[in-house]
Design an enzyme around this catalytic site. Structure first.
Site, PDB file in Angstrom:
ATOM      1  N   SER A 261       0.815  -1.208   0.000  1.00 19.11           N
ATOM      2  CA  SER A 261       0.000   0.000   0.000  1.00 19.11           C
ATOM      3  C   SER A 261       0.855   1.267   0.000  1.00 19.11           C
ATOM      4  O   SER A 261       1.607   1.509  -0.936  1.00 19.11           O
ATOM      5  CB  SER A 261      -0.947  -0.049   1.202  1.00 19.11           C
ATOM      6  OG  SER A 261      -1.922   0.948   1.140  1.00 19.11           O
TER       7      SER A 261
ATOM      8  N   ASP B  52      11.454   4.896  -9.522  1.00 12.86           N
ATOM      9  CA  ASP B  52      11.236   5.450 -10.860  1.00 12.86           C
ATOM     10  C   ASP B  52      12.035   6.724 -11.098  1.00 12.86           C
ATOM     11  O   ASP B  52      12.459   7.002 -12.229  1.00 12.86           O
ATOM     12  CB  ASP B  52       9.750   5.742 -11.073  1.00 12.86           C
ATOM     13  CG  ASP B  52       8.955   4.496 -11.424  1.00 12.86           C
ATOM     14  OD1 ASP B  52       9.559   3.405 -11.495  1.00 12.86           O
ATOM     15  OD2 ASP B  52       7.726   4.604 -11.618  1.00 12.86           O
TER      16      ASP B  52
ATOM     17  N   LYS C 285      -0.475  -4.201  -3.186  1.00 11.45           N
ATOM     18  CA  LYS C 285      -1.796  -3.652  -2.844  1.00 11.45           C
ATOM     19  C   LYS C 285      -1.868  -2.249  -3.437  1.00 11.45           C
ATOM     20  O   LYS C 285      -1.527  -1.264  -2.788  1.00 11.45           O
ATOM     21  CB  LYS C 285      -2.023  -3.609  -1.338  1.00 11.45           C
ATOM     22  CG  LYS C 285      -3.421  -3.117  -0.962  1.00 11.45           C
ATOM     23  CD  LYS C 285      -3.609  -3.081   0.540  1.00 11.45           C
ATOM     24  CE  LYS C 285      -5.023  -2.617   0.893  1.00 11.45           C
ATOM     25  NZ  LYS C 285      -5.293  -1.229   0.480  1.00 11.45           N
TER      26      LYS C 285
END
Length: 539
Positions: free
Chosen positions: A293, A304, A318
């Site tokens: 999460s 990234d 999740k």
């Protein structure tokens, strides 16, 4: 002569065809709100057992949410709603003790396993290992831990009296506390490991998380840390806004952190704010299957944007957005309303299905995770052109498997599983007793081993010789782990156990040889190549 019969047969065949055509043109039966009203009325008036109207309504509403077949959507009853808010908010009215239920003979006891700093419990002199005997008028013998916990909680400023039994103290210890708003730390401690590597364990994302991470990182850099490890293992998430704030600490203003895609709304992009760390040392993020999460938002964004090397195993996956809707009567509905995507476009979510027994499993489970299997996943590019991998969850740049038990160790633990609670109780009690006499640089002694085995035998736990030396390794490790925390504190215990934590040890080794984030990525690529060259042992 045959034509009349043929015509009759044709007529008979035509009737069902026409009838079929007629029925196909009818609208299929559809459920309407009246269906619910009818079922509700019949259940309320004719069901064999009488049900109160509020109970019927709650069951119906919970049934609707359950039939969504979404393990993350849930209807909270008023008390559950309060518990949810308390667990995510990070504050509650109480005394500041973490409790543990332990087996004692045929019954159970409630033991203080941890004391939070700057709380009434710490100020009142409560000791870890104290057994709670009574809370106000509630005796705790064989009481459930939830009931004892509820008795300790209350409105801040009110008083509660607690009676403790303390090891090696004959008389009960009676203390009166004034309940206060208790702060549950997201970062329980921060410490320097190895050659000036700062370590920050992040347990949850509550309302204080970004502030605590900022303070921990600033303190460690001030102490000379030239690299940081942010440990997100077993961090199941929490408040998304705090995940955005933590990400912002390490990113540049305006960089995208996460993209939310919903059914009936335009995409939303959350971006980094201007609140950053003053110094930005090289960073490793640790992940495992318990990283979920909000934790995955942080790991994915920093990966990234080439701000962190992710190391460990692929996270849980999740990637669903939950929204909480307050309802009448103190109820609340937590429901899935969207999906999260990292800045490079990777979906965080890993598809799972809900089984009849309440468990939910991956629709396409991973096999043993290796560098070679990682490369079979969908590929994306980071800002600097590094390859990052999709397919659900956050896949590490460097895969380091979780520490695993040897086969004989697993067999020993299975053998004592029926007595697991007694096993843990004996270990905890003996560690508490050794706390006062063990030096800071202690080692497990033969005398300690003998006494521990004697106590286990008294508790009905016999150790078959065929499990040696695995049993001795496990007993030493478990006693050392408990005693280390009692003698050295959390930070000292972590420093002592680095060599046993293969993922953390690898992170520290990579950071030790890298002065910049780019150098860290280069070292990580070399490490990943070495991992790929080693064939996994499935025995």
């Amino acid at each position: 002569m045959l034509r009349p019969r043929t015509a009759a047969v044709a007529s008979l065949l035509l009737i069902p065809m026409v009838a079929g055509g007629f029925f196909l043109q009818q609208a299929p039966p559809r459920a309407t709100p009246r269906l619910f009203d009818q079922v509700l009325a019949i259940v309320a008036s004719r069901y064999v057992d009488s049900l109160q109207s509020p109970e019927v309504f709650e069951k119906a509403a919970k049934g609707l949410v359950r039939e969504l077949n979404d393990p993350y959507s849930e209807l909270f009853a008023p008390r559950q709603s309060e518990e949810f808010n308390r667990s995510t908010g990070g504050r509650y009215g109480g005394v500041g003790m973490l409790l543990e239920e332990q087996k004692v003979g045929a019954g159970t006891s409630i033991i203080v396993s941890r004391i939070f700093p700057h709380t009434p419990a710490e100020d009142g002199g409560v000791h870890e290992g104290d057994r709670i005997m009574r809370v106000d008028s509630l005796p705790t013998a064989d009481a459930k831990i939830d009931k004892v916990s509820d008795a300790l909680r209350g409105i801040p400023g009110t008083s509660v009296q607690v009676v403790f039994q303390r090891p090696r103290v004959v008389e009960p210890v009676k203390l009166t506390f004034k309940r206060a708003v208790v702060h549950v730390p997201a970062v329980p401690y921060a410490t320097i490991i190895g050659d000036r590597i700062g370590y920050i364990p992040l347990q949850t994302f509550n309302e204080n998380t970004a502030e605590e991470v900022d303070a921990a990182a600033t303190k460690l850099v001030g102490q000379g840390a030239r690299g940081l490890v942010l440990d997100l293992r077993d961090n199941g998430g929490g408040i998304v806004e705090q995940a955005l704030a933590v990400s912002s600490l390490f990113l540049k203003s305006g960089q995208p952190i996460v993209n939310v895609r919903s059914r009936n709304a335009p995409d939303e992009v959350a971006r980094a704010t201007s609140e950053h760390l003053a110094t930005q040392p090289p960073l490793v993020i640790l992940t495992d299957g318990g990283t979920a999460s909000a934790s995955e938002i942080v790991a994915g964004a920093l990966q990234d944007h080439d701000r962190a090397l992710v190391l460990g195993t692929t996270s849980f996956g999740k990637g669903l957005v939950q929204s909480l809707f307050p309802l009448d009567g103190g109820y609340a509905l937590k429901i899935t309303t969207g999906k999260w995507y990292t800045p490079s476009g990777r979906s965080i979510h890993r598809e799972r299905k809900l089984l009849a027994d309440g468990r939910f499993v991956e629709t396409r489970p991973d096999s043993l995770e290796t560098e070679a299997e990682k490369k079979a996943r969908p590929t994306y590019s980071s800002d600097a052109g590094r390859t990052v991998y999709g397919g659900g969850g956050i896949t590490p740049d460097v895969i380091v498997p979780d520490d695993t038990l040897l086969t004989t160790e697993q067999e020993f633990l299975r053998a004592i599983a029926p007595k697991a609670q007694a096993f843990v109780t004996v270990l905890n009690q003996y560690a508490f007793e050794l706390k006062g006499s063990a030096p800071r640089d202690f080692s497990i002694t033969p005398a300690w081993r003998t006494e521990l085995r004697r106590r286990l035998g008294t508790a009905g736990i016999t150790i078959d010789q065929k499990y040696e030396p695995a049993a001795t390794r496990i007993l030493d490790r478990e006693l050392d782990r408990r005693l280390s925390r009692l003698v050295l504190g959390d930070a000292g215990a972590r420093q002592r156990s680095v060599a046993e934590d293969h993922q953390l040890a690898r992170a520290v080794a990579l950071l030790a040889g890298a002065r910049t984030q780019e150098a860290l990525f280069a070292a990580g690529r070399t490490g990943a190549s070495l991992n790929a060259a080693v064939k996994p042992d499935h025995n």
